[in-house]
Design an enzyme around this catalytic site. Structure first.
Site, PDB file in Angstrom:
ATOM      1  N   ASP A 126       8.563  -8.320   1.949  1.00  0.00           N
ATOM      2  CA  ASP A 126       8.659  -9.623   1.176  1.00  0.00           C
ATOM      3  C   ASP A 126       9.322  -9.731   0.263  1.00  0.00           C
ATOM      4  O   ASP A 126       9.342  -8.454  -0.660  1.00  0.00           O
ATOM      5  CB  ASP A 126       7.144 -10.052   1.259  1.00  0.00           C
ATOM      6  CG  ASP A 126       6.383 -10.110   2.482  1.00  0.00           C
ATOM      7  OD1 ASP A 126       6.947 -10.211   3.610  1.00  0.00           O
ATOM      8  OD2 ASP A 126       5.199  -9.975   2.458  1.00  0.00           O
ATOM      9  N   ASP A 159      26.156   0.635  14.064  1.00  0.00           N
ATOM     10  CA  ASP A 159      24.908   0.107  13.991  1.00  0.00           C
ATOM     11  C   ASP A 159      25.011  -0.898  15.065  1.00  0.00           C
ATOM     12  O   ASP A 159      25.432  -1.083  16.097  1.00  0.00           O
ATOM     13  CB  ASP A 159      24.686  -0.301  12.571  1.00  0.00           C
ATOM     14  CG  ASP A 159      23.293  -0.224  12.327  1.00  0.00           C
ATOM     15  OD1 ASP A 159      22.584  -0.969  12.821  1.00  0.00           O
ATOM     16  OD2 ASP A 159      22.950   0.632  11.286  1.00  0.00           O
ATOM     17  N   HIS A 191      19.570  -5.667  10.524  1.00  0.00           N
ATOM     18  CA  HIS A 191      19.847  -4.255   9.927  1.00  0.00           C
ATOM     19  C   HIS A 191      21.309  -3.893   9.724  1.00  0.00           C
ATOM     20  O   HIS A 191      21.549  -3.332   8.681  1.00  0.00           O
ATOM     21  CB  HIS A 191      19.034  -3.202  11.057  1.00  0.00           C
ATOM     22  CG  HIS A 191      19.133  -1.894  10.688  1.00  0.00           C
ATOM     23  ND1 HIS A 191      20.213  -0.978  11.042  1.00  0.00           N
ATOM     24  CD2 HIS A 191      18.262  -1.249  10.195  1.00  0.00           C
ATOM     25  CE1 HIS A 191      19.890   0.097  10.592  1.00  0.00           C
ATOM     26  NE2 HIS A 191      18.807   0.042   9.999  1.00  0.00           N
ATOM     27  N   ASN A 205      29.710 -12.887  -8.161  1.00  0.00           N
ATOM     28  CA  ASN A 205      28.695 -13.559  -9.070  1.00  0.00           C
ATOM     29  C   ASN A 205      27.643 -14.481  -8.352  1.00  0.00           C
ATOM     30  O   ASN A 205      26.980 -15.298  -8.787  1.00  0.00           O
ATOM     31  CB  ASN A 205      29.189 -14.598  -9.845  1.00  0.00           C
ATOM     32  CG  ASN A 205      30.449 -14.047 -10.858  1.00  0.00           C
ATOM     33  OD1 ASN A 205      30.311 -13.103 -11.480  1.00  0.00           O
ATOM     34  ND2 ASN A 205      31.609 -14.400 -11.032  1.00  0.00           N
ATOM     35  N   ASN A 281      12.241   8.470   9.178  1.00  0.00           N
ATOM     36  CA  ASN A 281      11.748   7.837   8.148  1.00  0.00           C
ATOM     37  C   ASN A 281      10.007   8.114   8.819  1.00  0.00           C
ATOM     38  O   ASN A 281       8.974   7.254   8.848  1.00  0.00           O
ATOM     39  CB  ASN A 281      11.562   6.203   8.408  1.00  0.00           C
ATOM     40  CG  ASN A 281      12.626   5.675   7.782  1.00  0.00           C
ATOM     41  OD1 ASN A 281      13.501   6.366   6.938  1.00  0.00           O
ATOM     42  ND2 ASN A 281      13.183   4.396   7.981  1.00  0.00           N
ATOM     43  N   VAL A 296      28.090  16.692   9.111  1.00  0.00           N
ATOM     44  CA  VAL A 296      27.242  15.381   8.833  1.00  0.00           C
ATOM     45  C   VAL A 296      26.595  15.747   7.681  1.00  0.00           C
ATOM     46  O   VAL A 296      25.951  16.404   7.570  1.00  0.00           O
ATOM     47  CB  VAL A 296      26.451  14.887   9.842  1.00  0.00           C
ATOM     48  CG1 VAL A 296      25.628  13.577   9.621  1.00  0.00           C
ATOM     49  CG2 VAL A 296      27.190  14.668  11.292  1.00  0.00           C
ATOM     50  N   SER A 343      17.524   4.511   6.376  1.00  0.00           N
ATOM     51  CA  SER A 343      18.802   3.732   6.798  1.00  0.00           C
ATOM     52  C   SER A 343      19.287   2.923   5.492  1.00  0.00           C
ATOM     53  O   SER A 343      20.607   2.482   5.495  1.00  0.00           O
ATOM     54  CB  SER A 343      18.370   2.372   7.738  1.00  0.00           C
ATOM     55  OG  SER A 343      18.011   2.902   9.042  1.00  0.00           O
TER      56      SER A 343
END
Length: 811
Positions: A126, A159, A191, A205, A281, A296, A343
């Site tokens: 949030d 992605d 995402h 700005n 994750n 990588v 991510s």
């Protein structure tokens, strides 16, 4: 539980000579055996049922593939030229596992694997968290003092679909691609848009700012909903590598090793691309792919306290750590949100790598990796560890540790007063094995002068000069200009610029090469007057007569560039009539862009009349004695260049008396010493004089005199041997030379000066060498005794001039 997967393809910089491999040249050793079908088709794993990815061995023909497909009733869905992969569907009556088991028995198949599903892993938050705290944490603002990214650096976001119309990416979306459909359109994805914003949101700005706000973004969609297949990911990587991506960001992954993705990563690396991937994750040490693949950079996630996040994976494959919790960035709908996950950490590294390459695009992938790893903040034990890898990235350290291939750009003056004779020196340092260009831009960004273009650099300091002129050879108007230096290797370029104030102090001026000229319409078709202009301007040129009246206008406000030019006048007036002889004035008037004026004049004398001359001989007889003597007095009526000759009766020019000498009107004296042009004395006879006269306009006249008689009155000198020895072995011989012809008498005398023998009497002899002999006898034929004798040689010429030479003979 969601997990993040993010592959960061090594950015391979194009400056260094990197051998770019073709797909069929890449060798990738699978991390698992191709016979491990049981493990690959574990029921707990997620893959597209009824689909297989087959890697065929090099050289397998189309017919061989078709026979294999027919044998197992497989249907090819798609194929990749990259490494010769095929995506096939398996018939319902056969399991994919069974089909794979049979396929790997074929000598044509190198590997077969399921088409695994990949899901994005992030945790939406949030609003209300501190926005973009991570930029301060990694010192992005300090890094931006060096570079905000460059438009020649492209980061591919493999992605979901980045929102191409988001205002944060305006003008910087390049070559979008949907690897699922093979088209350029795709559904926008929150995402992917979030990841792209972390890398490259504009510094406008409003909204957010990405790590490298001036680089380009290449969106490559590989997702359908929240899932992506390994096959489509490999195709997306291949596309990015083939279409100019410098960095590939992969915020996706799986715990299942994929040969096709391993192959695609190696292909991208071979083409000079850096790949960066998220570690995952699930707070586990298990290897996540593609982050754990060779070539990588695997990235773990940290929080605002610089600690590893509660969700980040860890392990031996972690290369770097980066902020990944509560990251505020762009999302679809032109909006912004916070998300957490590796991510989000991977694009922080991608953005930092983009800044490195923006400063020095000639670095190799290993050099970029080295800079990233040594430009970190160590958060764990000393050295590398499994949580933070080599440390948490620091953008400012990374940019500071990046060498610039172009630096030290400076000018010898801050303000450049252009005088037409001075220059401004521009100095800079450029790396070797590049090509350098230096040019000047005006306030509108237009290139007004190319100082040097693509000049090879051997490294070190270089200095060039600018004379203040534009490409059209005029001087730059007053104002502030930008001096740009560019260094390139043919693929990538680096630019630097400085400002330079210019004050134009060059006044318009006309410099004719002559102040006056004489011309003859009989000799030339036009009167040409070369002149030089100090600067560009509008030129007016008129022909005025001696009363100041304009008889013809050559140019009226015609634009001329600075430099050398020439005016031509055809001797006609404005109405086409031939101009009469007389004095005319060419008047030049030059007006530059600032309305400043310069003037000049040239006097032109038009003369169509030939010069006049008289050439009387002073006497009909010229007695030459070998010295310069007055011969004639000529007269001319105007300033002229004179040539004068003595001419034989046959018309041959025997002697040039005057050679291209200038005379004013009046008397021209002619003298002659009697010699010819060959240096010999002229033969006696009849001659004339010729006077060639050319006036200042080029008109010519030839005047000839009447005939005159030339006589040789030189003394007939004899040159002989002063002393001659007489030997009993034979006759004595004595040599002598006559200056001119005449009658010669030779006598031998004794000591009493009595002639005892006459050798020659009045013998006609020519000019030149002669000799006589004496046998030692007297006039009676008796041999004389030993002693000293004298011989005399006497000559008398046609004009009764005589000469006697005396020598001695010792016997």
């Amino acid at each position: 539980m969601n997990y993040i997967k993010s592959i960061f393809l090594f950015f391979l910089f194009s400056f260094v000579s990197v051998s770019v491999a073709h797909a069929n040249e890449i060798t990738v050793k699978p991390k698992v055996s191709k016979y491990s079908t049981k493990a690959m088709f574990d029921k707990k794993k997620e893959f597209a049922s009824g689909q297989l990815i087959i890697k065929f061995k090099q050289g397998t023909t189309h017919d061989e593939k078709e026979r294999l497909f027919q044998t197992l009733h497989l249907k090819e869905i798609s194929s990749l030229t990259l490494g010769d992969f095929s995506l096939v569907s398996v018939p319902k009556e056969m399991s994919a596992k069974l089909a794979a088991t049979r396929l790997v028995q074929s000598s044509a198949v190198e590997f077969a694997e399921p088409n695994y599903h990949v899901k994005r892993a992030y945790t939406p938050k949030d609003s209300g968290y501190k926005k973009q705290w991570f930029l301060k944490k990694i010192n992005a603002a300090k890094a931006w003092n060096e570079t905000k990214g460059a438009s020649n650096v492209t980061v591919a976001v493999v992605d979901g679909g980045v929102q191409k119309t988001h205002p944060e990416f305006k003008g910087r979306i390049v070559k979008p691609y949907n690897a699922v459909t093979g088209k350029t359109s795709y559904p926008f994805d929150k995402h992917a848009t979030h990841v792209a914003g972390i890398i490259a949101a504009s510094m406008n700005n409003k909204g957010t700012v990405g790590l490298a706000p001036k680089v380009n973004v290449m969106p490559v969609n590989v997702f359908v909903g929240n899932e992506a297949d390994f096959y489509d990911i490999a195709r997306g990587i291949e596309y990015a590598a083939d279409h100019g991506a410098d960095i590939i960001n992969l915020s996706l992954g799986s715990y299942d090793y994929s040969y096709v993705i391993d192959y695609a990563v190696n292909y991208a690396y071979s083409k000079g691309v850096i790949v960066i991937a998220a570690a995952g994750n699930e707070d586990t040490y298990k290897k996540s792919y593609p982050a754990a693949l060779d070539h990588v950079l695997g990235v773990s996630a940290t929080n605002d306290a610089d600690r590893i996040t509660w969700f980040s994976n860890y392990g031996s494959y972690i290369d770097l750590a980066a902020p990944g919790e509560d990251i505020y960035s762009t999302v679809t709908g032109n909006s912004y949100e916070e998300m957490s996950g590796t991510s989000m950490a991977a694009p922080v590294v991608s953005g930092t790598a983009a800044l490195i390459l923006s400063k020095d695009p000639f670095l190799t992938p290993s050099q970029v990796e080295g800079i990233l790893k040594k430009s970190t903040v160590n958060l764990g034990p000393k050295g590398r560890d499994d949580y933070y890898g080599n440390g948490r990235v620091d953008a400012y350290k990374a940019v500071t540790n990046t060498p610039s291939p172009l630096f030290g750009l400076s000018s010898s003056v801050k303000s450049f007063p252009i005088k037409g004779t001075n220059t401004a020196s521009i100095s800079f340092h450029a790396v070797a094995k590049t090509k350098v260009s230096v040019y000047v831009k005006d306030s509108k960004g237009n290139v007004i002068r190319n100082i040097i273009s693509k000049k090879p650099s051997s490294g070190g300091k270089k200095t060039v000069t600018w004379d203040g002129k534009t490409n059209d050879r005029d001087y730059a108007p007053n104002g502030t200009y930008e001096i740009w230096a560019k260094v390139t290797n043919g693929k990538k370029s680096v630019y630097k610029n400085i400002k330079l104030k210019v004050v134009d102090q060059v006044l318009p001026a006309i410099k004719p090469t002559v102040a006056s000229a004489y011309v003859s319409p009989n000799k030339v078709k036009t009167a040409s007057v070369p002149f030089e202009l100090s600067r560009k301007g509008r030129l007016t040129a008129t022909i005025d007569d001696q009363n100041g009246k304009v008889v013809k206008t050559i140019w009226k406000d015609r634009v001329f560039m600075e430099g050398k030019h020439s005016l031509s006048w055809d001797f006609k007036t404005a109405n086409g009539n031939k101009a009469s002889d007389g004095e005319y004035t060419i008047k030049f008037s030059l007006v530059d862009a600032l309305k400043r004026k310069g003037c000049a004049t040239v006097k032109v004398m038009v003369d169509s009349k030939a010069p006049q001359g008289k050439l009387p001989v002073d006497s009909s007889l010229f007695k030459a004695d070998g010295n310069q003597q007055f011969l004639a007095k000529a007269t001319i009526n105007e300033n002229s260049v004179v040539n004068a000759y003595v001419v034989s009766e046959q018309g041959e020019k025997e002697k040039k008396l005057i050679s291209n000498q200038s005379y004013q009107p009046g008397v021209v004296f002619l003298n002659w010493d009697g010699t010819t042009e060959k240096g010999t004395f002229a033969a006696e006879g009849t001659y004339r004089l010729e006077l060639d006269i050319k006036d200042q306009a080029g008109n010519e006249t030839s005047v000839k005199s009447g005939p005159f008689t030339f006589e040789d009155w030189r003394i007939p000198v004899i040159e002989g041997t002063p002393s001659v020895d007489y030997t009993p072995q034979g006759n004595m011989e004595a040599a002598y030379t006559l200056l001119k012809a005449g009658k010669v008498t030779i006598e031998i005398r004794d000591e009493a000066n009595v002639v005892i023998r006459t050798i020659e009497t009045d013998s006609d002899q020519s000019e030149g060498k002669h000799s006589f002999t004496w046998d030692g006898k007297d006039q009676s034929g008796d041999i004389v005794g030993n002693g000293v004798y004298r011989y005399t040689i006497k000559i008398i010429d046609l004009h009764n001039l005589d000469y006697t030479f005396t020598g001695e003979i010792i016997k």
